[in-house]
Write an enzyme that holds these catalytic residues in place. Sequence first.
Site, PDB file in Angstrom:
ATOM      1  N   ARG A  45       0.863  -1.187   0.000  1.00 45.77           N
ATOM      2  CA  ARG A  45       0.000   0.000   0.000  1.00 45.77           C
ATOM      3  C   ARG A  45       0.898   1.236   0.000  1.00 45.77           C
ATOM      4  O   ARG A  45       1.931   1.272   0.687  1.00 45.77           O
ATOM      5  CB  ARG A  45      -0.901   0.044   1.253  1.00 45.77           C
ATOM      6  CG  ARG A  45      -2.123  -0.858   1.189  1.00 45.77           C
ATOM      7  CD  ARG A  45      -3.141  -0.444   0.118  1.00 45.77           C
ATOM      8  NE  ARG A  45      -4.289  -1.331   0.053  1.00 45.77           N
ATOM      9  CZ  ARG A  45      -4.402  -2.395  -0.755  1.00 45.77           C
ATOM     10  NH1 ARG A  45      -3.435  -2.714  -1.571  1.00 45.77           N
ATOM     11  NH2 ARG A  45      -5.509  -3.109  -0.752  1.00 45.77           N
ATOM     12  N   GLU A  52      -2.480   7.661  -5.030  1.00 45.30           N
ATOM     13  CA  GLU A  52      -2.873   7.015  -6.292  1.00 45.30           C
ATOM     14  C   GLU A  52      -4.356   7.164  -6.640  1.00 45.30           C
ATOM     15  O   GLU A  52      -4.753   6.988  -7.794  1.00 45.30           O
ATOM     16  CB  GLU A  52      -2.527   5.514  -6.258  1.00 45.30           C
ATOM     17  CG  GLU A  52      -3.399   4.682  -5.314  1.00 45.30           C
ATOM     18  CD  GLU A  52      -3.057   3.196  -5.311  1.00 45.30           C
ATOM     19  OE1 GLU A  52      -1.872   2.847  -5.153  1.00 45.30           O
ATOM     20  OE2 GLU A  52      -3.981   2.384  -5.468  1.00 45.30           O
TER      21      GLU A  52
HETATM   22  P1  NAD Z   1      -1.734 -11.144   5.221  1.00 49.03           P
HETATM   23  O1  NAD Z   1      -2.730 -10.631   6.194  1.00 49.03           O
HETATM   24  O2  NAD Z   1      -1.756 -12.591   4.855  1.00 49.03           O
HETATM   25  O3  NAD Z   1      -0.248 -10.809   5.741  1.00 49.03           O
HETATM   26  C1  NAD Z   1       0.118  -9.580   6.289  1.00 49.03           C
HETATM   27  C2  NAD Z   1       1.291  -9.838   7.235  1.00 49.03           C
HETATM   28  O4  NAD Z   1       1.733  -8.574   7.729  1.00 49.03           O
HETATM   29  C3  NAD Z   1       0.891 -10.700   8.455  1.00 49.03           C
HETATM   30  O5  NAD Z   1       1.811 -11.770   8.609  1.00 49.03           O
HETATM   31  C4  NAD Z   1       0.945  -9.712   9.618  1.00 49.03           C
HETATM   32  O6  NAD Z   1       1.360 -10.322  10.839  1.00 49.03           O
HETATM   33  C5  NAD Z   1       2.000  -8.726   9.119  1.00 49.03           C
HETATM   34  N1  NAD Z   1       1.896  -7.445   9.801  1.00 49.03           N
HETATM   35  C6  NAD Z   1       0.788  -6.739  10.117  1.00 49.03           C
HETATM   36  N2  NAD Z   1       1.124  -5.615  10.779  1.00 49.03           N
HETATM   37  C7  NAD Z   1       2.472  -5.624  10.892  1.00 49.03           C
HETATM   38  C8  NAD Z   1       3.411  -4.753  11.520  1.00 49.03           C
HETATM   39  N3  NAD Z   1       3.018  -3.631  12.137  1.00 49.03           N
HETATM   40  N4  NAD Z   1       4.713  -5.075  11.433  1.00 49.03           N
HETATM   41  C9  NAD Z   1       5.126  -6.207  10.821  1.00 49.03           C
HETATM   42  N5  NAD Z   1       4.279  -7.085  10.213  1.00 49.03           N
HETATM   43  C10 NAD Z   1       2.968  -6.791  10.266  1.00 49.03           C
HETATM   44  O7  NAD Z   1      -1.874 -10.221   3.941  1.00 49.03           O
HETATM   45  P2  NAD Z   1      -1.408 -10.556   2.447  1.00 49.03           P
HETATM   46  O8  NAD Z   1      -2.508 -11.254   1.727  1.00 49.03           O
HETATM   47  O9  NAD Z   1      -0.048 -11.152   2.475  1.00 49.03           O
HETATM   48  O10 NAD Z   1      -1.344  -9.084   1.839  1.00 49.03           O
HETATM   49  C11 NAD Z   1      -0.414  -8.123   2.303  1.00 49.03           C
HETATM   50  C12 NAD Z   1      -0.796  -6.766   1.757  1.00 49.03           C
HETATM   51  O11 NAD Z   1      -0.608  -6.750   0.340  1.00 49.03           O
HETATM   52  C13 NAD Z   1      -2.286  -6.392   1.922  1.00 49.03           C
HETATM   53  O12 NAD Z   1      -2.522  -5.816   3.197  1.00 49.03           O
HETATM   54  C14 NAD Z   1      -2.505  -5.394   0.818  1.00 49.03           C
HETATM   55  O13 NAD Z   1      -2.288  -4.097   1.320  1.00 49.03           O
HETATM   56  C15 NAD Z   1      -1.418  -5.732  -0.207  1.00 49.03           C
HETATM   57  N6  NAD Z   1      -1.967  -6.203  -1.487  1.00 49.03           N
HETATM   58  C16 NAD Z   1      -1.625  -5.541  -2.619  1.00 49.03           C
HETATM   59  C17 NAD Z   1      -2.115  -5.965  -3.853  1.00 49.03           C
HETATM   60  C18 NAD Z   1      -1.753  -5.282  -5.155  1.00 49.03           C
HETATM   61  O14 NAD Z   1      -2.383  -5.514  -6.173  1.00 49.03           O
HETATM   62  N7  NAD Z   1      -0.720  -4.456  -5.182  1.00 49.03           N
HETATM   63  C19 NAD Z   1      -2.977  -7.073  -3.897  1.00 49.03           C
HETATM   64  C20 NAD Z   1      -3.290  -7.731  -2.716  1.00 49.03           C
HETATM   65  C21 NAD Z   1      -2.794  -7.290  -1.498  1.00 49.03           C
END
Ligand code: NAD
Length: 331
Positions: A234, A263
């Site tokens: 993000r 964005e």
């Molecule tokens: P997920 O929930 O499976 O994993 C997120 C991880 O981040 C978890 O392991 C959590 O413990 C960790 N986390 C949360 N807060 C934290 C902190 N303060 N410090 C350290 N680690 C922390 O999510 P995911 O499916 O792996 O997706 C991750 C991110 O990718 C989503 O939140 C979204 O913003 C982004 N995303 C982007 C796109 C894109 O098209 N660019 C698509 C899907 C998701």
Amino acid sequence: MKLAFFSTKPYEKQFFEKINLKYNHKITFFDMRLTAEIISLVEGYPAVCVFVNDILDKSLLEKLFENGVKLVVLRSAGFNNVDIKAAQELGMAVVRVPAYSPYAVAEHSLALILTLNRKIHKAYNRIRDDNYSLEGLIGFDIHGKTIGIFGTGKIGKTFAKIMSGFGCRIIAYDLHESKECLDLGVEYVSYNELFAASDIISLHCPLTPETYHLINQERLAMMKDGVMLINTSRGGLIDTPEVVNALKSGKIGYLGLDVYEEEADIFFENLSGKILQDDVLARLLTFQNVIVTSHQAFFTENAMNNIAETTLENISRFEHNQPVNLVLPKL
Ligand code: NAD
């Protein structure tokens, strides 16, 4: 269920129309973003479906509620664009697609790394111009480098698996260690060590108050000179003007962004022929060692099919009081 579907793009409509043959929801597609100015459109719809750049703050949620909306359906994994606490206080349910293809996003992160490192973007243009010189195209072996992964959830973990194939040292930071990552040989390190020791840093955590501007002046100063930074998570994870300064000084050697804090009015739109009003983005686009893609990491056929399937299933399950992918406020 009657569903008002906002920010529709033709390329996603086709997936939703195909999969809705099975679910039979009554969907009206609107191409505009959901904002207070067009609130009257939701009248008669108990559910709205929104995407990542529809900002549903408290005031908009209140207006939706007054107009009879009971269900907010996110067709994304991230939910930082919705005030979840306010929705719960109003008694509105918010559902999302927790997983649709971690491969899509992890593979896009790799695409950015390889393109930046081997300068494929420059080579492509150069050869079109009959310039076959290698001057300035030198890259580095990824093998043996230290890759820092911030967030080893579904996407970060998939990215770790991919990168392990390169023979890299992989270090990570997360609030919770993943057994799968530990089994792969990923080393969990402290917050600061991740920034100090990595040659390539890839961000895979959600945007929360704790992770807002994670990449700021202080953290940039800790990084190796010439570090590669990749953000497919993000935009708000990065303080972009500070990153521009770090590009100018050479602290950041390579930058790959699929997301950008500002964005919302730019990405997903065809603005060619218009004058770009965002000075920070305009400055970013002047650097040869920066690649920006327009929030397309999720955009594979597999992911689109899964997004449409889970989104429409979420609505059916909600209608039938079955367990659903609810987003709840953090306690
Ligand atoms: P997920 O929930 O499976 O994993 C997120 C991880 O981040 C978890 O392991 C959590 O413990 C960790 N986390 C949360 N807060 C934290 C902190 N303060 N410090 C350290 N680690 C922390 O999510 P995911 O499916 O792996 O997706 C991750 C991110 O990718 C989503 O939140 C979204 O913003 C982004 N995303 C982007 C796109 C894109 O098209 N660019 C698509 C899907 C998701």
